[in-house]
Design a protein around this motif. Structure first.
Motif, PDB file in Angstrom:
ATOM      1  N   SER A   1       7.150  16.720  -5.177  1.00 27.73           N
ATOM      2  CA  SER A   1       5.828  17.322  -5.409  1.00 27.73           C
ATOM      3  C   SER A   1       4.854  16.357  -6.078  1.00 27.73           C
ATOM      4  O   SER A   1       3.654  16.630  -6.156  1.00 27.73           O
ATOM      5  CB  SER A   1       5.966  18.577  -6.271  1.00 27.73           C
ATOM      6  OG  SER A   1       6.503  18.243  -7.535  1.00 27.73           O
ATOM      7  N   MET A   2       5.336  15.215  -6.551  1.00 29.31           N
ATOM      8  CA  MET A   2       4.474  14.241  -7.225  1.00 29.31           C
ATOM      9  C   MET A   2       3.549  13.556  -6.231  1.00 29.31           C
ATOM     10  O   MET A   2       3.832  13.485  -5.034  1.00 29.31           O
ATOM     11  CB  MET A   2       5.326  13.181  -7.924  1.00 29.31           C
ATOM     12  CG  MET A   2       6.221  13.718  -9.026  1.00 29.31           C
ATOM     13  SD  MET A   2       5.270  14.240 -10.465  1.00 29.31           S
ATOM     14  CE  MET A   2       4.762  12.644 -11.106  1.00 29.31           C
ATOM     15  N   ILE A   3       2.410  13.046  -6.728  1.00 25.04           N
ATOM     16  CA  ILE A   3       1.510  12.215  -5.923  1.00 25.04           C
ATOM     17  C   ILE A   3       1.931  10.761  -6.081  1.00 25.04           C
ATOM     18  O   ILE A   3       2.024  10.249  -7.200  1.00 25.04           O
ATOM     19  CB  ILE A   3       0.045  12.391  -6.375  1.00 25.04           C
ATOM     20  CG1 ILE A   3      -0.416  13.829  -6.136  1.00 25.04           C
ATOM     21  CG2 ILE A   3      -0.873  11.416  -5.645  1.00 25.04           C
ATOM     22  CD1 ILE A   3      -1.792  14.138  -6.703  1.00 25.04           C
ATOM     23  N   LYS A   4       2.226  10.106  -4.970  1.00 25.57           N
ATOM     24  CA  LYS A   4       2.658   8.707  -5.004  1.00 25.57           C
ATOM     25  C   LYS A   4       1.869   7.922  -3.967  1.00 25.57           C
ATOM     26  O   LYS A   4       2.264   7.848  -2.792  1.00 25.57           O
ATOM     27  CB  LYS A   4       4.157   8.602  -4.705  1.00 25.57           C
ATOM     28  CG  LYS A   4       5.047   9.312  -5.709  1.00 25.57           C
ATOM     29  CD  LYS A   4       6.512   9.219  -5.295  1.00 25.57           C
ATOM     30  CE  LYS A   4       7.412   9.987  -6.243  1.00 25.57           C
ATOM     31  NZ  LYS A   4       8.838   9.949  -5.812  1.00 25.57           N
ATOM     32  N   PRO A   5       0.721   7.342  -4.371  1.00 22.38           N
ATOM     33  CA  PRO A   5      -0.085   6.585  -3.414  1.00 22.38           C
ATOM     34  C   PRO A   5       0.707   5.419  -2.808  1.00 22.38           C
ATOM     35  O   PRO A   5       1.569   4.824  -3.452  1.00 22.38           O
ATOM     36  CB  PRO A   5      -1.241   6.073  -4.272  1.00 22.38           C
ATOM     37  CG  PRO A   5      -1.300   7.010  -5.432  1.00 22.38           C
ATOM     38  CD  PRO A   5       0.120   7.382  -5.707  1.00 22.38           C
ATOM     39  N   GLY A   6       0.400   5.105  -1.572  1.00 25.67           N
ATOM     40  CA  GLY A   6       1.081   4.013  -0.876  1.00 25.67           C
ATOM     41  C   GLY A   6       1.591   4.466   0.478  1.00 25.67           C
ATOM     42  O   GLY A   6       1.838   5.652   0.695  1.00 25.67           O
ATOM     43  N   LEU A   7       1.743   3.523   1.411  1.00 26.93           N
ATOM     44  CA  LEU A   7       2.068   3.853   2.788  1.00 26.93           C
ATOM     45  C   LEU A   7       3.482   3.463   3.219  1.00 26.93           C
ATOM     46  O   LEU A   7       3.908   3.791   4.323  1.00 26.93           O
ATOM     47  CB  LEU A   7       1.057   3.172   3.730  1.00 26.93           C
ATOM     48  CG  LEU A   7      -0.418   3.531   3.501  1.00 26.93           C
ATOM     49  CD1 LEU A   7      -1.297   2.759   4.477  1.00 26.93           C
ATOM     50  CD2 LEU A   7      -0.641   5.024   3.648  1.00 26.93           C
ATOM     51  N   GLU A   8       4.206   2.776   2.371  1.00 31.41           N
ATOM     52  CA  GLU A   8       5.524   2.274   2.761  1.00 31.41           C
ATOM     53  C   GLU A   8       6.467   3.403   3.165  1.00 31.41           C
ATOM     54  O   GLU A   8       7.138   3.333   4.211  1.00 31.41           O
ATOM     55  CB  GLU A   8       6.136   1.475   1.605  1.00 31.41           C
ATOM     56  CG  GLU A   8       7.463   0.819   1.963  1.00 31.41           C
ATOM     57  CD  GLU A   8       8.030  -0.012   0.813  1.00 31.41           C
ATOM     58  OE1 GLU A   8       9.254  -0.221   0.802  1.00 31.41           O
ATOM     59  OE2 GLU A   8       7.241  -0.439  -0.061  1.00 31.41           O
ATOM     60  N   SER A   9       6.517   4.465   2.388  1.00 26.49           N
ATOM     61  CA  SER A   9       7.461   5.552   2.654  1.00 26.49           C
ATOM     62  C   SER A   9       7.119   6.299   3.939  1.00 26.49           C
ATOM     63  O   SER A   9       7.996   6.583   4.762  1.00 26.49           O
ATOM     64  CB  SER A   9       7.491   6.534   1.477  1.00 26.49           C
ATOM     65  OG  SER A   9       7.983   5.919   0.317  1.00 26.49           O
ATOM     66  N   ILE A  10       5.831   6.620   4.113  1.00 30.22           N
ATOM     67  CA  ILE A  10       5.471   7.389   5.311  1.00 30.22           C
ATOM     68  C   ILE A  10       5.616   6.537   6.563  1.00 30.22           C
ATOM     69  O   ILE A  10       6.000   7.042   7.631  1.00 30.22           O
ATOM     70  CB  ILE A  10       4.066   8.010   5.205  1.00 30.22           C
ATOM     71  CG1 ILE A  10       3.884   9.049   6.326  1.00 30.22           C
ATOM     72  CG2 ILE A  10       2.977   6.967   5.204  1.00 30.22           C
ATOM     73  CD1 ILE A  10       2.701   9.949   6.173  1.00 30.22           C
ATOM     74  N   LYS A  11       5.367   5.247   6.474  1.00 32.19           N
ATOM     75  CA  LYS A  11       5.569   4.384   7.642  1.00 32.19           C
ATOM     76  C   LYS A  11       7.047   4.348   8.039  1.00 32.19           C
ATOM     77  O   LYS A  11       7.383   4.377   9.227  1.00 32.19           O
ATOM     78  CB  LYS A  11       5.054   2.968   7.350  1.00 32.19           C
ATOM     79  CG  LYS A  11       3.539   2.846   7.389  1.00 32.19           C
ATOM     80  CD  LYS A  11       3.097   1.415   7.140  1.00 32.19           C
ATOM     81  CE  LYS A  11       1.581   1.268   7.277  1.00 32.19           C
ATOM     82  NZ  LYS A  11       1.139  -0.115   7.009  1.00 32.19           N
ATOM     83  N   ARG A  12       7.916   4.316   7.033  1.00 25.75           N
ATOM     84  CA  ARG A  12       9.357   4.335   7.303  1.00 25.75           C
ATOM     85  C   ARG A  12       9.757   5.643   7.976  1.00 25.75           C
ATOM     86  O   ARG A  12      10.496   5.651   8.963  1.00 25.75           O
ATOM     87  CB  ARG A  12      10.123   4.147   5.991  1.00 25.75           C
ATOM     88  CG  ARG A  12      11.639   4.135   6.147  1.00 25.75           C
ATOM     89  CD  ARG A  12      12.302   4.006   4.784  1.00 25.75           C
ATOM     90  NE  ARG A  12      13.738   4.229   4.845  1.00 25.75           N
ATOM     91  CZ  ARG A  12      14.503   4.477   3.807  1.00 25.75           C
ATOM     92  NH1 ARG A  12      13.965   4.522   2.580  1.00 25.75           N
ATOM     93  NH2 ARG A  12      15.793   4.678   3.936  1.00 25.75           N
ATOM     94  N   ALA A  13       9.242   6.762   7.447  1.00 28.67           N
ATOM     95  CA  ALA A  13       9.571   8.071   8.009  1.00 28.67           C
ATOM     96  C   ALA A  13       9.036   8.209   9.436  1.00 28.67           C
ATOM     97  O   ALA A  13       9.723   8.725  10.326  1.00 28.67           O
ATOM     98  CB  ALA A  13       9.003   9.178   7.124  1.00 28.67           C
ATOM     99  N   LEU A  14       7.806   7.755   9.654  1.00 25.28           N
ATOM    100  CA  LEU A  14       7.214   7.863  10.987  1.00 25.28           C
ATOM    101  C   LEU A  14       7.963   7.005  12.004  1.00 25.28           C
ATOM    102  O   LEU A  14       8.071   7.380  13.181  1.00 25.28           O
ATOM    103  CB  LEU A  14       5.733   7.476  10.945  1.00 25.28           C
ATOM    104  CG  LEU A  14       4.813   8.508  10.271  1.00 25.28           C
ATOM    105  CD1 LEU A  14       3.425   7.918  10.026  1.00 25.28           C
ATOM    106  CD2 LEU A  14       4.705   9.784  11.113  1.00 25.28           C
ATOM    107  N   THR A  15       8.495   5.888  11.569  1.00 26.53           N
ATOM    108  CA  THR A  15       9.326   5.067  12.460  1.00 26.53           C
ATOM    109  C   THR A  15      10.559   5.849  12.899  1.00 26.53           C
ATOM    110  O   THR A  15      10.934   5.836  14.088  1.00 26.53           O
ATOM    111  CB  THR A  15       9.743   3.762  11.750  1.00 26.53           C
ATOM    112  OG1 THR A  15       8.571   3.012  11.424  1.00 26.53           O
ATOM    113  CG2 THR A  15      10.637   2.915  12.660  1.00 26.53           C
TER     114      THR A  15
END
Length: 416
Positions: free
Chosen positions: A18-32
């Motif tokens: 539920s925390m806000i964590k700015p950055g794109l590394e995690s979502i890019k990994r998930a989308l891959t």
């Protein structure tokens, strides 16, 4: 907190933070792991402190009236999580949400993301599954490090820039502008509203570096009063659209309309769609949006203004549309907003305030709002629902405002 989101996470055993964590590394990994559904989408990406929802609403209506199927991802919710992901104005169904959660479960992305990142993935999957023609994508926080900033859009829009979320985005207009400008992509048009000089400089520099054609309000296009409504003028494209009559009230909505028309013209070029002036005019006339100067009952309005900039727009619209009316406010806010500045502004047009608590981890306490208020009449409402319902008989106008999260909770209870 995303209303009614947890049930899907629990049902499909997909966990997120539920925390806000700015950055794109995690979502890019998930989308891959999800085979990059966002790459299958034609997107218009919209950032800004205020005006995103209204601009998207205008754009959506234009696209629908030109025969496109339109996906829309917005935040926060109006009622619950389902209306944050829509196609052709219809919220995602429970069955459709189950399908995308099953996909996310099978891909093994549990535990990788925050709640908003997970919801962003769900939106991309749903739009790809349904093969929509266009996606209108609203940033959640800022732009540069926002989870939506993994797309290569047809057009980017920056509606406005003011101080907000300073703990994350920075304490100056320049720093915040750098985040918003993060959605500008190489060679892709960017449409911008009226921005403070510092912000305008940042965005222009980013557009220059990215070789992105820039369309700026009052420089490239504008809106003027017309005897029969308003007139949109695009200096660069030599396009004039007269007799525009908006359903969304307030001068600021004229600016949002102009942003949407400009973005639609640029988007249509890329998609090779002929822009039909009559359809644009028709779209403007029927565009509406919940909680934007919305009359929900006689004498009762909802407005999602939640920061000093949007509160000033609300006050301007009240003075314009409801002159000489007695005004009172039902108010709840999240704690990270400039509460004192909001109160001082609202107190210029009313001396009667009713403060409420609501279910959100970021919500300010009603007692703290009461303490900060300088109004002559100020009360804490333990249950605002009967008060709102009885306000139809009030000899004046009651505005419920301060937070879209508050309005979503009240809508749920009132079932509107």
């Amino acid at each position: 907190m995303i209303l009614n989101f947890e049930q899907y996470k629990e049902r499909w055993n997909v966990h997120s933070d539920s925390m806000i964590k700015p950055g794109l590394e995690s979502i890019k990994r998930a989308l891959t792991l999800l085979h990059n559904p966002q790459e299958k989408l034609q997107v218009v990406h919209v950032a800004g402190t205020n005006g995103k929802g209204s601009t998207i609403a205008f754009l959506e209506q234009m696209a629908l009236n030109h025969g496109l199927s339109v996906g829309k991802f917005m935040s926060p919710c109006v009622v619950d999580v389902h209306d944050q992901i829509q196609i052709n104005g219809k919220p995602i169904t429970q069955k459709q949400m189950d399908v995308v959660f099953q996909q996310m479960n099978h891909a093994g992305i549990s535990g990788l993301l925050t709640d908003f990142e997970l919801l962003t993935c769900a939106a991309f999957l749903h739009f790809a599954n349904e093969q929509v023609d266009l996606v209108l994508l609203e940033t959640g926080l800022g732009g540069l490090e926002d989870s939506t900033n993994v797309v290569n859009p047809l057009v980017s829009i920056i509606t406005s820039i003011a101080l907000e979320h300073t703990q994350i985005l920075g304490h100056t207009i320049k720093q915040i502008a750098q985040h918003k400008a993060g959605i500008v992509k190489y060679g892709k048009p960017v449409v911008i509203g009226k921005l403070p000089e510092e912000a305008l400089t940042v965005v222009k520099q980013k557009a220059h570096i990215q070789q992105s054609p820039l369309y700026a309000y009052d420089e490239t296009f504008t809106v003027e009063a017309d005897e029969q409504g308003e007139k949109y003028i695009n200096f660069k494209e030599k396009i004039i659209i007269e007799k525009l009559k908006r359903k969304l009230l307030g001068a600021h909505q004229g600016e949002n309309m102009a942003l949407a028309i400009t973005a639609f013209i640029e988007m249509a070029k890329i998609l090779q769609i002929e822009v039909q002036i009559d359809l644009v005019r028709q779209s403007v006339g029927c565009t509406s949006l919940p909680s934007r100067f919305e009359q929900v009952f006689p004498n009762v309005y909802f407005d999602g203004a939640h920061n000093p900039a949007s509160i000033e727009k609300l006050i301007e619209t009240i003075k314009q549309q409801l002159p000489n009316k007695r005004i009172r406010f039902v108010l709840g806010m999240v704690a990270d907003k400039d509460i004192e500045k909001v109160l001082r502004s609202l107190e210029t047009i009313s001396d009667e305030f009713y403060f409420v608590d609501f279910q959100n981890t970021r919500a300010a306490k009603a007692k703290d709002l009461l303490h900060l208020s300088k109004a002559k009449k100020k009360v804490i409402l333990k249950d605002c629902i009967p008060f709102i319902q009885s306000s139809v008989n009030f000899e004046g106008i009651t505005f419920v405002t301060g937070s879209l999260y508050l309005l979503a909770e009240i809508r749920n209870q009132l079932r509107i």
